[in-house]
Scaffold this motif. Structure first.
Motif, PDB file in Angstrom:
ATOM      1  N   GLU A 130       0.823  -1.208   0.000  1.00 59.86           N
ATOM      2  CA  GLU A 130       0.000   0.000   0.000  1.00 59.86           C
ATOM      3  C   GLU A 130       0.867   1.273   0.000  1.00 59.86           C
ATOM      4  O   GLU A 130       0.574   2.241  -0.687  1.00 59.86           O
ATOM      5  N   TYR A 131       1.954   1.242   0.766  1.00 66.81           N
ATOM      6  CA  TYR A 131       2.872   2.394   0.770  1.00 66.81           C
ATOM      7  C   TYR A 131       3.388   2.666  -0.643  1.00 66.81           C
ATOM      8  O   TYR A 131       3.439   3.818  -1.089  1.00 66.81           O
ATOM      9  N   CYS A 132       3.784   1.608  -1.323  1.00 67.18           N
ATOM     10  CA  CYS A 132       4.306   1.771  -2.693  1.00 67.18           C
ATOM     11  C   CYS A 132       3.253   2.395  -3.595  1.00 67.18           C
ATOM     12  O   CYS A 132       3.525   3.322  -4.354  1.00 67.18           O
ATOM     13  N   ARG A 133       2.018   1.874  -3.482  1.00 63.02           N
ATOM     14  CA  ARG A 133       0.927   2.397  -4.323  1.00 63.02           C
ATOM     15  C   ARG A 133       0.713   3.868  -4.063  1.00 63.02           C
ATOM     16  O   ARG A 133       0.473   4.646  -4.978  1.00 63.02           O
ATOM     17  N   LYS A 134       0.755   4.239  -2.778  1.00 62.37           N
ATOM     18  CA  LYS A 134       0.482   5.633  -2.425  1.00 62.37           C
ATOM     19  C   LYS A 134       1.551   6.555  -2.972  1.00 62.37           C
ATOM     20  O   LYS A 134       1.267   7.611  -3.520  1.00 62.37           O
ATOM     21  N   VAL A 135       2.801   6.162  -2.827  1.00 61.10           N
ATOM     22  CA  VAL A 135       3.893   7.029  -3.265  1.00 61.10           C
ATOM     23  C   VAL A 135       3.967   7.067  -4.779  1.00 61.10           C
ATOM     24  O   VAL A 135       4.192   8.118  -5.382  1.00 61.10           O
ATOM     25  N   SER A 136       3.733   5.915  -5.415  1.00 58.59           N
ATOM     26  CA  SER A 136       3.896   5.874  -6.858  1.00 58.59           C
ATOM     27  C   SER A 136       3.063   4.742  -7.449  1.00 58.59           C
ATOM     28  O   SER A 136       3.474   3.589  -7.430  1.00 58.59           O
ATOM     29  N   PRO A 137       1.868   5.076  -7.969  1.00 55.69           N
ATOM     30  CA  PRO A 137       0.981   4.041  -8.495  1.00 55.69           C
ATOM     31  C   PRO A 137       1.660   3.200  -9.593  1.00 55.69           C
ATOM     32  O   PRO A 137       1.478   1.990  -9.646  1.00 55.69           O
ATOM     33  N   LEU A 138       2.443   3.830 -10.458  1.00 53.92           N
ATOM     34  CA  LEU A 138       3.141   3.069 -11.501  1.00 53.92           C
ATOM     35  C   LEU A 138       4.597   2.923 -11.101  1.00 53.92           C
ATOM     36  O   LEU A 138       5.498   3.456 -11.747  1.00 53.92           O
ATOM     37  N   ARG A 182      11.542  -2.781  -9.274  1.00 51.25           N
ATOM     38  CA  ARG A 182      12.714  -3.135  -8.466  1.00 51.25           C
ATOM     39  C   ARG A 182      12.643  -2.473  -7.095  1.00 51.25           C
ATOM     40  O   ARG A 182      13.010  -3.054  -6.071  1.00 51.25           O
ATOM     41  N   GLU A 183      12.148  -1.233  -7.071  1.00 54.01           N
ATOM     42  CA  GLU A 183      12.019  -0.552  -5.775  1.00 54.01           C
ATOM     43  C   GLU A 183      10.859  -1.124  -4.968  1.00 54.01           C
ATOM     44  O   GLU A 183      10.922  -1.222  -3.747  1.00 54.01           O
ATOM     45  N   TYR A 184       9.796  -1.506  -5.679  1.00 51.22           N
ATOM     46  CA  TYR A 184       8.679  -2.186  -5.017  1.00 51.22           C
ATOM     47  C   TYR A 184       9.217  -3.408  -4.271  1.00 51.22           C
ATOM     48  O   TYR A 184       8.935  -3.621  -3.093  1.00 51.22           O
ATOM     49  N   ASP A 185      10.042  -4.197  -4.954  1.00 50.88           N
ATOM     50  CA  ASP A 185      10.614  -5.386  -4.322  1.00 50.88           C
ATOM     51  C   ASP A 185      11.490  -5.034  -3.125  1.00 50.88           C
ATOM     52  O   ASP A 185      11.468  -5.736  -2.105  1.00 50.88           O
ATOM     53  N   ALA A 186      12.266  -3.954  -3.264  1.00 52.84           N
ATOM     54  CA  ALA A 186      13.135  -3.544  -2.150  1.00 52.84           C
ATOM     55  C   ALA A 186      12.281  -3.236  -0.918  1.00 52.84           C
ATOM     56  O   ALA A 186      12.652  -3.555   0.214  1.00 52.84           O
TER      57      ALA A 186
END
Ligand code: ASP
Ligand code: MG
Length: 410
Positions: free
Chosen positions: A52-60, A64-68
């Protein structure tokens, strides 16, 4: 000396009390004289939060950062469990995927394990140190962190068990094993003592969400016995309190039907008035494949005018929109009505004994007919019969089939 891999899922390490409980299970196996490697999930709910944090900061987001980010939940629990073990006087250390290393493909978010180098871990296990490996994660050949897809810790655990030539992989979870049906729907559902890899694959992919499907595929390929057991109330270890997933040959008393499953993850698309000409099916399913839509069950029926047919098939719910868009662009379907329907459920009867026993499908159809449940689509495999019915009949269908095949506990 026996080597075991123990895996604890998110609910089994939900907070520090649960982590202490997991440490007690590990300690008991160490006391029995086993070499133990542990694979651990993130605390329950944490992976969802990270996503959810990833989605909020950057939907697309950059995968690689999502995985990190999402791999980090397991780092916390692996360290905490190592601490809890050390506190009990047990020699233990945590391992992140890259430290082993567990080398994966670079399909970020759904990577596959390529190799596990256990040289160092092997030596430490021999010396009596417990390895606590963060599940779900690995490293690519380009040194980036990657993850294995939701539920991927199961796959880490089975892969590690294979790499370490462990005797068994014990998957500790919040249920006592694999059941003949979802106990929330069928209170009389029975825990299975043993189930074959083939059956477990069908059960896992059909909605019995105990194990990640890929972990079962891997267990079957590498011949790793897997036990599913509760981290809360089962006794520990080699007396096999849970369900053993193993080779068909190792199951002496094979039932004809072993389980009834259902999945609401299906959606149905009906095409009314598809031109009845050679090649039209290829022209419909080609664009769907290009749009990465997986089609599951398919039926075709002739319509009255002899010039057109009706076609019904199912796709995964989340692909429905994409499928409809792809079909609308299809030249062959200009005059065809496209009817999507999400209110369906796929109910399946699974059992390896079907290979040698006739009449399993007939029992299913008759049982549903007796309850007035209309079957919309049927599909079969060697060890499974599935039907698509209206979602409102889920409970009724599963319960009456469970009774019809005599799966109730005594
Ligand atoms: N923590 C990851 C997930 O929730 C992996 C796992 O638990 O198996 O999907
Ligand atoms: Mg899981």
């Amino acid at each position: 000396m026996t080597r075991l891999v123990l895996k604890f899922g998110g609910t089994s390490v939900a907070d520090t009390d649960h982590i202490e409980n997991a440490a007690a299970k590990v300690a008991a196996e160490v006391e029995r004289g086993h070499q133990v490697a542990v694979v651990i999930s993130a605390m329950g709910g944490v992976t969802n939060d990270l996503i959810e944090y990833c989605r909020k900061v950057s939907p697309l987001h950059d995968a690689r950062e999502y995985d990190a980010v999402v791999a980090s939940g397991e780092n916390v629990t692996s360290g905490l469990l190592a601490l809890a073990l050390q506190k009990r006087g047990i020699s233990a250390r945590s391992w992140q995927g890259w430290q082993v290393p567990i080398v994966c493909t670079d399909m970020h978010g759904k990577a596959r394990i390529l190799s596990i180098d256990t040289t160092e871990m092997d030596g430490r296990l021999e010396e009596g140190e417990v390895a606590v490996l963060a599940g779900f994660q690995g490293i690519t050949s380009r040194n980036r962190i990657t993850t294995l897809g939701r539920g991927g810790s199961d796959t880490t655990a089975v892969a590690l068990a294979a790499a370490l030539s462990a005797e068994r992989c014990d998957i500790y979870t919040d249920v006592e094993g694999v059941y003949t049906a979802d106990p929330r729907i069928v209170p009389q559902a029975r825990k299975l003592g043993k189930v074959s890899y083939e059956e477990m694959l069908e059960l896992a992919s059909l909605g019995a969400k105990v194990l990640q499907t890929r972990s079962v595929e891997m267990a079957m390929k590498k011949n790793v016995p897997v036990q599913v057991l509760s981290s809360f109330d089962s006794p520990i270890g080699s007396d096999l309190p849970g369900t053993l997933v193993t080779r068909e040959e190792d199951i002496v008393e094979q039932e004809i039907v072993n389980g009834i499953t259902y999945t609401k993850d299906e959606a149905k698309i009906t095409l009314i008035g598809v031109p009845d000409i050679p090649g039209v099916a290829a022209k419909i399913f080609g664009p769907l494949a290009e749009a990465s839509v997986n089609v599951d069950m398919i039926v075709q029926s002739r319509s009255q005018d002899k010039k057109s047919v009706n076609m019904t098939f199912t796709v995964v719910n989340s692909d429905l929109q994409r499928a409809v868009e792809a079909l609308k662009k299809c030249d062959e379907l200009k005059k065809t009505e496209i009817r999507p329907d999400e209110d369906v459920v796929k109910v399946s009867v699974v059992g390896i004994g079907m290979r040698s026993h006739a009449g399993v499908a007939q029992t299913m159809f008759q049982t549903l007919a007796d309850k007035g449940i209309n079957i919309q689509v049927i599909s079969t495999s060697e060890i499974k019969v599935s039907v698509l019915v209206a979602a409102e009949y889920t409970e009724l269908a599963v319960r009456s089939l469970h009774t019809a095949y005599g799966l109730e506990s005594e």
